[in-house]
Write a protein that holds these residues in place. Structure first.
Motif, short mmCIF file in Angstrom:
data_model
loop_
_atom_site.label_atom_id
_atom_site.label_comp_id
_atom_site.label_asym_id
_atom_site.label_seq_id
_atom_site.Cartn_x
_atom_site.Cartn_y
_atom_site.Cartn_z
N UNK A 118 0.83 -1.20 0.00
CA UNK A 118 0.00 0.00 0.00
C UNK A 118 0.86 1.25 0.00
N UNK A 119 1.95 1.24 0.75
CA UNK A 119 2.81 2.43 0.84
C UNK A 119 3.43 2.78 -0.51
N UNK A 120 3.99 1.79 -1.19
CA UNK A 120 4.68 2.09 -2.43
C UNK A 120 3.71 2.51 -3.53
N UNK A 121 2.52 1.92 -3.57
CA UNK A 121 1.51 2.33 -4.56
C UNK A 121 1.00 3.73 -4.25
N UNK A 122 0.79 4.04 -2.97
CA UNK A 122 0.33 5.37 -2.59
C UNK A 122 1.34 6.44 -2.96
N UNK A 123 2.62 6.15 -2.78
CA UNK A 123 3.67 7.12 -3.16
C UNK A 123 3.60 7.43 -4.65
N UNK A 124 3.43 6.39 -5.48
CA UNK A 124 3.35 6.59 -6.93
C UNK A 124 2.11 7.41 -7.29
N UNK A 125 0.97 7.06 -6.71
CA UNK A 125 -0.27 7.80 -7.00
C UNK A 125 -0.15 9.24 -6.53
N UNK A 232 10.11 13.26 -3.49
CA UNK A 232 11.32 12.54 -3.90
C UNK A 232 12.08 12.03 -2.68
N UNK A 233 12.18 12.86 -1.64
CA UNK A 233 12.88 12.46 -0.41
C UNK A 233 12.14 11.30 0.26
N UNK A 234 10.80 11.36 0.28
CA UNK A 234 9.99 10.27 0.86
C UNK A 234 10.24 8.97 0.08
N UNK A 235 10.30 9.07 -1.26
CA UNK A 235 10.55 7.89 -2.08
C UNK A 235 11.93 7.31 -1.81
N UNK A 236 12.94 8.17 -1.73
CA UNK A 236 14.31 7.71 -1.46
C UNK A 236 14.37 7.03 -0.09
N UNK A 237 13.71 7.63 0.90
CA UNK A 237 13.68 7.02 2.24
C UNK A 237 13.03 5.65 2.20
N UNK A 238 11.95 5.51 1.43
CA UNK A 238 11.28 4.21 1.31
C UNK A 238 12.21 3.18 0.67
N UNK A 239 12.93 3.60 -0.37
CA UNK A 239 13.85 2.69 -1.07
C UNK A 239 14.96 2.22 -0.12
N UNK A 270 15.15 -5.52 9.41
CA UNK A 270 13.77 -5.48 9.89
C UNK A 270 13.56 -4.33 10.87
N UNK A 271 14.53 -4.11 11.75
CA UNK A 271 14.44 -2.97 12.66
C UNK A 271 14.50 -1.66 11.86
N UNK A 272 15.30 -1.66 10.78
CA UNK A 272 15.32 -0.48 9.90
C UNK A 272 13.94 -0.23 9.29
N UNK A 273 13.29 -1.30 8.84
CA UNK A 273 11.98 -1.16 8.22
C UNK A 273 10.98 -0.54 9.19
N UNK A 274 11.10 -0.87 10.48
CA UNK A 274 10.19 -0.33 11.47
C UNK A 274 10.48 1.14 11.79
N UNK A 275 11.60 1.67 11.29
CA UNK A 275 11.91 3.08 11.46
C UNK A 275 11.18 3.96 10.44
N UNK A 276 10.65 3.35 9.37
CA UNK A 276 10.09 4.17 8.29
C UNK A 276 8.94 5.08 8.72
N UNK A 277 7.99 4.64 9.57
CA UNK A 277 6.93 5.57 9.99
C UNK A 277 7.48 6.84 10.61
N UNK A 278 8.51 6.71 11.45
CA UNK A 278 9.13 7.89 12.06
C UNK A 278 9.83 8.74 11.01
N UNK A 279 10.59 8.11 10.12
CA UNK A 279 11.33 8.86 9.10
C UNK A 279 10.37 9.58 8.15
N UNK A 280 9.32 8.87 7.71
CA UNK A 280 8.34 9.49 6.82
C UNK A 280 7.71 10.73 7.46
N UNK A 281 7.25 10.59 8.70
CA UNK A 281 6.60 11.72 9.38
C UNK A 281 7.57 12.88 9.58
#
Length: 320
Positions: A118-125, A232-239, A270-281
């Protein structure tokens, strides 16, 4: 006679045709073996849960409660904040187990995959909506696409389609365990390569059109440019944060002994992946001019009435 013998065998449990599928152990895809001490892991989970949840809920609260913030683009930001927080369900499970001895027994396959898809599709849309919002007067369907009602339907479509796709995939895993690695790898490639290709194409279109407008108008549309840079920064952070764990899990299926995807390294990813909500916000709060203006208005005037429309630039409209 044969029928009575068959029924006798079934009753005695000698044949488990029906119970075998029912009692079979579900296939687990997203498994993480902890090497950290449990207390350290729980503290990290608590920090990630508090930071990620509080900042994302702040964004959602501001957008939902302030009339001027209820734009098409911000509705997608709300959807992205919600999808990002899904992965925090796992830290929540650990905290509930730690403090209240409550075991939720979650299936992390659903938590990890639905959060990612859902996150990656939402970023594209969201990038496509950014492109349309810049040139809505030149695009025949621009005004229709930016209506709030259309936006809500699009968000519901994204969530429902991803949930249905995930349910079908995991159902297939349960019945075709031997094909699970191939299916998981194909779906991983599909949800990484295609969205990134489309995202890069939209990026190229946006920057090309903004350059054309700069030649026509004599200067950059700074607010549109800042919003584009934020995406763009949000996309790079997701990648950098979300994709490595998904790729490592896929590589582990292909080559279980690969040095790049050991249990310890997957745990870190996996711990990195759980950081994404904080980084995105943090990215949105830091780079969104609209968010800054709303916060400044709240600090100056308190929770009084907000104007129904804030014109950040001559091309930004709130379409109801």
């Amino acid at each position: 006679m044969e029928f009575s013998n068959l029924m006798h065998l079934l009753n005695n449990g000698d044949i488990t045709i029906f119970s075998k599928k029912k009692n079979r152990k579900l296939t687990k895809i997203n498994t993480v073996v902890l090497s950290l001490p449990l207390s350290d892991a729980r503290i990290i989970n608590l920090v990630l849960l508090v930071l990620g949840t509080s900042l994302n809920l702040l964004i959602i609260l501001i957008i939902v409660c302030v009339p001027s913030a209820r734009t098409s683009k911000n509705f997608y930001i709300v959807s992205l904040a919600c999808s990002s927080m899904i992965i925090l369900i796992e830290p929540l499970e650990e905290i509930l187990k730690w403090f209240f001895d409550v075991n939720m027994k979650l299936n992390m396959d659903y938590v990890c995959i639905i959060n990612f898809d859902i996150s990656i599709i939402t970023i594209v849309v969201l990038k496509f909506v950014q492109y349309v919002s810049i040139f809505q007067n030149q695009i025949s369907f621009g005004h229709v696409l930016l209506k709030k009602y259309t936006t809500v339907k699009s968000i519901l479509l994204i969530w429902s389609s991803c949930i249905i796709s995930l349910a079908i995939s995991l159902h297939i895993y349960d019945y075709f365990e031997e094909d699970m690695p191939d299916i998981y790898i194909c779906i991983t490639i599909m949800f990484i390569t295609m969205p990134l290709i489309i995202s890069a194409s939209i990026d190229a279109l946006i920057i090309y059109k903004l350059k054309i407008l700069k030649k026509i108008e004599g200067s950059w549309r700074m607010n549109e440019l800042r919003h584009y840079i934020m995406l763009v920064v949000i996309t790079i952070a997701f990648i950098l944060i979300r994709i490595p764990y998904r790729l490592a899990r896929a590589i582990n299926f292909l080559e279980p002994k690969a040095s790049c995807c050991t249990d310890d390294k997957r745990e870190v990813l996996y711990f990195m992946a759980k950081m994404y909500p904080f980084v995105f916000s943090l990215i949105y709060i830091s780079l969104s001019n609209e968010f800054h203006e709303i916060i400044m208005t709240i600090l100056k005037n308190g929770c009084q009435k907000f104007p129904r429309e804030i014109r950040i630039s001559s091309n930004d409209n709130v379409i109801v």
